[in-house]
Write a protein that holds these residues in place. Structure first.
Motif, PDB file in Angstrom:
ATOM      1  N   LEU A 541       0.824  -1.208   0.000  1.00 30.35           N
ATOM      2  CA  LEU A 541       0.000   0.000   0.000  1.00 30.35           C
ATOM      3  C   LEU A 541       0.861   1.262   0.000  1.00 30.35           C
ATOM      4  CD1 LEU A 541      -2.762  -1.091   2.541  1.00 30.35           C
ATOM      5  CD2 LEU A 541      -3.071  -0.661   0.091  1.00 30.35           C
ATOM      6  N   THR A 542       1.955   1.238   0.757  1.00 33.94           N
ATOM      7  CA  THR A 542       2.842   2.401   0.766  1.00 33.94           C
ATOM      8  C   THR A 542       3.474   2.596  -0.604  1.00 33.94           C
ATOM      9  OG1 THR A 542       3.310   1.986   3.104  1.00 33.94           O
ATOM     10  CG2 THR A 542       4.783   3.483   1.942  1.00 33.94           C
ATOM     11  N   ALA A 543       3.840   1.485  -1.250  1.00 35.40           N
ATOM     12  CA  ALA A 543       4.387   1.577  -2.610  1.00 35.40           C
ATOM     13  C   ALA A 543       3.355   2.174  -3.561  1.00 35.40           C
ATOM     14  CB  ALA A 543       4.818   0.190  -3.092  1.00 35.40           C
ATOM     15  N   ARG A 544       2.089   1.776  -3.417  1.00 34.24           N
ATOM     16  CA  ARG A 544       1.024   2.338  -4.260  1.00 34.24           C
ATOM     17  C   ARG A 544       0.924   3.858  -4.054  1.00 34.24           C
ATOM     18  NH1 ARG A 544      -2.766  -0.924  -6.647  1.00 34.24           N
ATOM     19  NH2 ARG A 544      -2.795  -3.132  -6.065  1.00 34.24           N
ATOM     20  N   ALA A 545       0.975   4.281  -2.792  1.00 39.86           N
ATOM     21  CA  ALA A 545       0.840   5.710  -2.495  1.00 39.86           C
ATOM     22  C   ALA A 545       1.993   6.502  -3.095  1.00 39.86           C
ATOM     23  CB  ALA A 545       0.780   5.918  -0.984  1.00 39.86           C
ATOM     24  N   LEU A 546       3.232   6.024  -2.914  1.00 37.99           N
ATOM     25  CA  LEU A 546       4.391   6.751  -3.427  1.00 37.99           C
ATOM     26  C   LEU A 546       4.412   6.755  -4.948  1.00 37.99           C
ATOM     27  CD1 LEU A 546       7.115   5.520  -0.911  1.00 37.99           C
ATOM     28  CD2 LEU A 546       6.161   7.819  -1.088  1.00 37.99           C
ATOM     29  N   THR A 547       4.014   5.632  -5.546  1.00 37.04           N
ATOM     30  CA  THR A 547       3.961   5.565  -7.010  1.00 37.04           C
ATOM     31  C   THR A 547       2.926   6.542  -7.563  1.00 37.04           C
ATOM     32  OG1 THR A 547       4.668   3.262  -7.010  1.00 37.04           O
ATOM     33  CG2 THR A 547       3.509   4.026  -8.956  1.00 37.04           C
ATOM     34  N   ALA A 548       1.758   6.598  -6.917  1.00 31.13           N
ATOM     35  CA  ALA A 548       0.716   7.532  -7.358  1.00 31.13           C
ATOM     36  C   ALA A 548       1.176   8.981  -7.195  1.00 31.13           C
ATOM     37  CB  ALA A 548      -0.570   7.284  -6.571  1.00 31.13           C
ATOM     38  N   LEU A 549       1.894   9.269  -6.125  1.00 27.72           N
ATOM     39  CA  LEU A 549       2.407  10.625  -5.925  1.00 27.72           C
ATOM     40  C   LEU A 549       3.403  11.003  -7.013  1.00 27.72           C
ATOM     41  CD1 LEU A 549       2.920  10.722  -2.050  1.00 27.72           C
ATOM     42  CD2 LEU A 549       1.379  12.179  -3.367  1.00 27.72           C
ATOM     43  N   ASP A 550       4.295  10.071  -7.369  1.00 30.86           N
ATOM     44  CA  ASP A 550       5.270  10.365  -8.417  1.00 30.86           C
ATOM     45  C   ASP A 550       4.586  10.675  -9.742  1.00 30.86           C
ATOM     46  OD1 ASP A 550       7.619  10.307  -7.032  1.00 30.86           O
ATOM     47  OD2 ASP A 550       8.000   8.183  -7.355  1.00 30.86           O
ATOM     48  N   ARG A 551       3.418  10.109  -9.950  1.00 26.83           N
ATOM     49  CA  ARG A 551       2.684  10.358 -11.192  1.00 26.83           C
ATOM     50  C   ARG A 551       1.610  11.424 -11.007  1.00 26.83           C
ATOM     51  NH1 ARG A 551       2.717   3.885 -12.690  1.00 26.83           N
ATOM     52  NH2 ARG A 551       4.756   3.936 -13.706  1.00 26.83           N
ATOM     53  N   MET A 552       1.596  12.063  -9.833  1.00 28.04           N
ATOM     54  CA  MET A 552       0.651  13.135  -9.497  1.00 28.04           C
ATOM     55  C   MET A 552      -0.802  12.681  -9.601  1.00 28.04           C
ATOM     56  SD  MET A 552       2.157  15.714  -8.296  1.00 28.04           S
ATOM     57  CE  MET A 552       0.903  16.982  -8.381  1.00 28.04           C
ATOM     58  N   ASP A 553      -1.022  11.426  -9.242  1.00 21.89           N
ATOM     59  CA  ASP A 553      -2.382  10.905  -9.133  1.00 21.89           C
ATOM     60  C   ASP A 553      -2.756  10.980  -7.652  1.00 21.89           C
ATOM     61  OD1 ASP A 553      -4.752   9.552  -9.118  1.00 21.89           O
ATOM     62  OD2 ASP A 553      -3.999   7.725 -10.090  1.00 21.89           O
ATOM     63  N   LEU A 554      -3.155  12.162  -7.220  1.00 25.41           N
ATOM     64  CA  LEU A 554      -3.354  12.406  -5.792  1.00 25.41           C
ATOM     65  C   LEU A 554      -4.536  11.635  -5.222  1.00 25.41           C
ATOM     66  CD1 LEU A 554      -2.607  16.238  -5.587  1.00 25.41           C
ATOM     67  CD2 LEU A 554      -1.051  14.308  -5.275  1.00 25.41           C
ATOM     68  N   ASP A 555      -5.556  11.398  -6.026  1.00 23.01           N
ATOM     69  CA  ASP A 555      -6.712  10.638  -5.545  1.00 23.01           C
ATOM     70  C   ASP A 555      -6.314   9.199  -5.211  1.00 23.01           C
ATOM     71  OD1 ASP A 555      -8.402  12.797  -5.711  1.00 23.01           O
ATOM     72  OD2 ASP A 555      -9.154  12.284  -7.713  1.00 23.01           O
TER      73      ASP A 555
END
Length: 822
Positions: A541-555
């Protein structure tokens, strides 16, 4: 030592309880968004936090209106009328505090809150105090912002506990404070009881800490007994019987409570609701449950033993040996305790718990002596309980080629020792021992194939050791071997866990493509059957959050962070989740609340923040970024000076130099990026963009274009766009004319960093004088200590006053503390 209790409004509060200021929480309230929800069970200190905030003088007292909790739904009209009348009498800005509005059973409650906020020309904030964990979902995105203070945040930290107790003149040691924290569980009302006991003891510790602990235990038990007996809201519950179950859900409730209405536990403030392996589960706060359980063991020991035995059977049926072991120990069935440890040693080792060590220490000698595994494991537990292991005590020597069977004889116990190093915060020693064990395992596997069923689990533990120390290559190698090794049936969770942690490894280092691949891989393996799903899911889950942040998918990042929820203080990957939350706060413009939460978590998990822990570097980088976003450059520079090779520290140091008007210094920091970090993409992109901005300010357009082009190339390779969104407005504007500037990136809702940040550069001599000023020393005393003349001290002091904008010693010291210079 019964102190009596008040049960007004269905609360537990010791009589005479004083308000204790808690800056960590009042700072959150200071931000004053449209809606703040404070969630927690009875006695967790919800109203006390608000009252202390009101008394702090942030707003005039008449602008903070507290609407008392209703007794029943029949007060619905009067409750809202009181809120509207108070609002009409007060001036703007106004804070309306709604205490336990769920008691109204009002289906239009959220609409009424929106109506309160909708006051043309006025700034209104609403604070909702509630016992419900998942209430008010439609209020989460009001125009003026939304924030939540969770039950975990309401808990007193060790630092807050020590400060409160010391206000009564009790010179408590760290051990005494730890004892208080253990007995109270950070519960606000129980901490107030502890404060009263400390006041009775005053400065007299000659009677010993043991008497202090036993007196506090009795005081807590008296308080909980009186509170539960006097509150009519609790009359229908057998709380002592309920406390036997660690968590109350559909399987345990019928055993301890008969026909029990589980949601009513939360509504009455007895327990907090969470998501367990079987659905919704309810948990009584630790300090309160421990007290109730002590009373149950004293009053009805046979009931406790028989009920615990039944719960143990249920947990074994559900393949949850960790919880089953707790119940077996509570039932005092030592034969069963030994059987559970022997049958589920792999699971119990995979998730080190204090309860497992307690069970091993409680086993009778005659049972331990018959089993070598129990004997070895118990010896390590005894050693860990007495003292931290030293390297010399745990050295093992290879005298030559490994012999057949040496894997079982050496690797398993030595892995236990590496885990003990890890649990005591000695991550460098744990990683070093893991490297040696891995070499031995590779040689053993080559000489005596095939690999054993338990080897992937050992590789998983070695990988965790390397991860927490920050060894990228060794960590990746260990997790890959854990994924690819041969496993016994039923232990596919090892592969799932290793894959999720590999995803985390790549996500932290800024490679979302590989992180995403390993997240997908982890989902191919079976879920753990033994209640470990929350532990194995954290890395993923933490990997998902950081990956989404790197792609600016904040939702998507928010969804992943919400799924993580509250992280146990026993969770070794807590710092990665904290890092991800801090980065999300940074990118969404909530640096103030993000910094407050980060400071809270650092105080809760402080024992893990050792000099050789990756967590120390991760959170230093996160904290420095948040301070930069708030314009607090001096503090950021101090934090960013934390030693380490984590690339995030390099980027934040370079950013600080750029934002403090030192482009040449920024370029110097850019050259310090560790070469072994180039496997990730986020740090090189950030460094390239910082360098581009620095070169632009220095007038070197060609070099600036080259760096923007390099950043653009790296970004297009995996979709890492967050570094572009982190550019300050000035940096973005100054490079807008560059031919290689990106044009198809998601727009930032607001600048992450200001164009410039406050900072004060002091010389070494000025810092020395400043520290002496803090002690209150006179000029002649400072001169003597620093071996300089009095005139030099006066000159340095005047220079300090000028740089700090101060007119006196007191003002200089106060300003320096605010800037993080002291």
């Amino acid at each position: 030592m019964s102190r009596g209790v008040a049960a007004e409004g269905g609360r537990w509060r010791p009589l005479g309880q004083q308000l204790f200021p808690r800056p960590r929480l009042t700072q959150i309230l200071d931000s004053m968004p449209s809606v703040t929800v404070i969630r927690g069970p009875r006695g967790s200190g919800k109203s006390a936090v608000v009252e202390a905030w009101r008394e702090s003088g942030r707003l005039p007292a008449d602008q903070v209106v507290i609407i008392a909790p209703p007794h029943n739904r029949g007060q619905r009209q009067g409750y809202w009328a009181a809120a509207e009348e108070s609002l009409a009498r007060s001036t703007s800005p106004t804070v309306i505090v709604l205490d336990l509005p769920e008691r109204l059973d009002d289906t239009a409650l959220e609409e009424r809150v929106v109506d309160l906020l909708d006051q043309p020309g006025r700034r209104i904030s609403v604070i909702i105090l509630t016992r419900l964990s998942f209430a008010f979902p439609t209020l989460s995105r009001p125009p003026g912002g939304y924030q939540v203070i969770t039950p975990n945040q309401l808990q007193f930290t060790a630092e807050e506990t020590g400060l409160w107790l010391r206000t009564f003149g009790h010179r408590l040691s760290t051990r005494d404070i730890d004892t208080v924290c253990e007995l109270t569980g950070g519960h606000a009302a129980l901490t107030a009881v502890a404060a009263s006991v400390a006041r009775l003891f005053a400065e007299d510790l000659s009677i010993g800490p043991k008497l202090f602990a036993s007196t506090l235990t009795r005081a807590i038990d008296d308080y909980v007994r009186d509170a539960s007996a006097r509150d009519p809201e609790l009359a229908d519950f057998d709380l002592a019987r309920l406390s036997i179950a660690h968590e109350l859900d559909n399987s345990s409730a019928p055993i301890v409570g008969g026909d029990l209405d589980l949601p009513q536990l939360e509504w009455c403030g007895i327990a907090t609701r969470g998501l367990g392996p079987g659905g919704d589960s309810y948990r009584i706060p630790d300090g309160v449950r421990d007290s109730l359980l002590r009373m149950a063991c004293q009053d009805t020991p046979e009931v406790v033993r028989s009920t615990s035995a039944t719960l143990c059977t249920v947990q074994l049926t559900r393949r949850q040996p960790l919880r089953a072991l707790d119940y077996a120990r509570l039932s005092e069935d030592w034969t069963r305790v030994a059987e559970i440890i022997e049958s589920h040693w792999l699971t119990l080792m995979a998730v080190p718990q204090q309860s497992t060590r307690d069970a091993l220490l409680a086993l009778p000698p005659q049972i331990v002596d018959r089993n070598p595994l129990l004997g070895a494991w118990r010896s390590l537990s005894v050693q860990a309980a007495r003292t931290r292991p030293t390297t010399a005590e745990h050295e093992f020597h290879e005298s030559g080629p490994a012999q057949p069977g040496s894997l079982e004889r050496e690797l398993a116990p030595e892995t236990l020792r590496s885990m003990q190093f890890r649990m005591s915060g000695r991550f460098r020693d744990a990683a070093a021992l893991s490297a040696r064990l891995s070499t031995l395992a590779d040689r053993e596997a080559a000489e005596h194939p095939p690999a054993r069923d338990g080897l992937p689990f050992l590789h998983l533990q070695w990988g965790i050791n390397h991860l927490l120390h920050g060894n990228f290559d060794e960590c990746a190698d260990a997790f890959l071997k854990a994924v690819s090794g041969t496993l016994a049936e039923g232990f596919d969770f090892v592969r799932r866990d290793a894959s999720g942690k590999l995803a985390l490894l790549y996500a932290v280092h800024g490679d979302p493509t590989r992180a995403g691949e390993w997240v997908s891989t982890s989902e191919q393996f079976d879920l753990p059957p033994d209640g470990m799903s929350s532990i194995t899911a954290l890395g993923q889950l933490t990997a998902r959050a950081l990956t989404a942040l790197d792609r600016m998918d904040l939702d998507s990042a928010r969804e992943a962070l919400d799924a993580i929820g509250t992280v146990s203080d026993q969770e070794e990957l807590w710092s990665f989740a904290s890092y991800a939350r801090s980065q999300y706060a940074l990118m969404t413009g909530n640096a103030e609340s993000g910094l407050s939460e980060l400071w809270h978590e650092k105080s809760v998990y402080r024992r893990w923040l050792t000099s050789d822990a990756l967590a120390t570097q991760l959170l230093a980088a996160a904290e420095a970024d948040l301070l930069c976003a708030l314009g607090r450059g001096s503090e950021a520079r101090t934090i960013a000076s934390t030693p380490g090779t984590f690339a995030g520290l390099t980027t934040v140091r370079a950013r600080i130099e750029l934002l403090t008007g030192n482009p040449q210094g920024a370029l110097g920091e850019c050259t310090q990026l560790p070469s072994n970090q180039n496997r990730g993409l986020r740090a090189p992109i950030e460094i390239a963009l910082i360098a581009a901005a620095a070169y632009t300010e220095l007038g070197d357009t060609a070099a600036a274009e080259k760096n923007v082009r390099h950043a653009r190339t790296l970004s297009s390779r995996t979709g890492v766009v967050r570094p572009f969104a982190m550019m300050s407005s000035r940096s973005a504007a100054s490079s807008a004319h560059l031919r290689e500037a990106p044009t198809d990136l998601p727009p930032a809702t607001r600048p992450v960093f200001p164009d410039a940040i406050d900072h004060v550069d002091l010389t070494t001599r000025e810092v020395a004088v400043l520290r002496e000023l803090e002690t209150g020393a006179k000029n002649i005393e400072i001169a003597t200590r620093l071996f300089v003349s009095v005139n030099t001290v006066k000159s340095q002091s005047q220079s300090l006053y000028r740089k700090l904008g101060a007119r006196s010693r007191v003002e200089a010291v106060t300003t320096a503390r605010h800037l993080g210079l002291l």
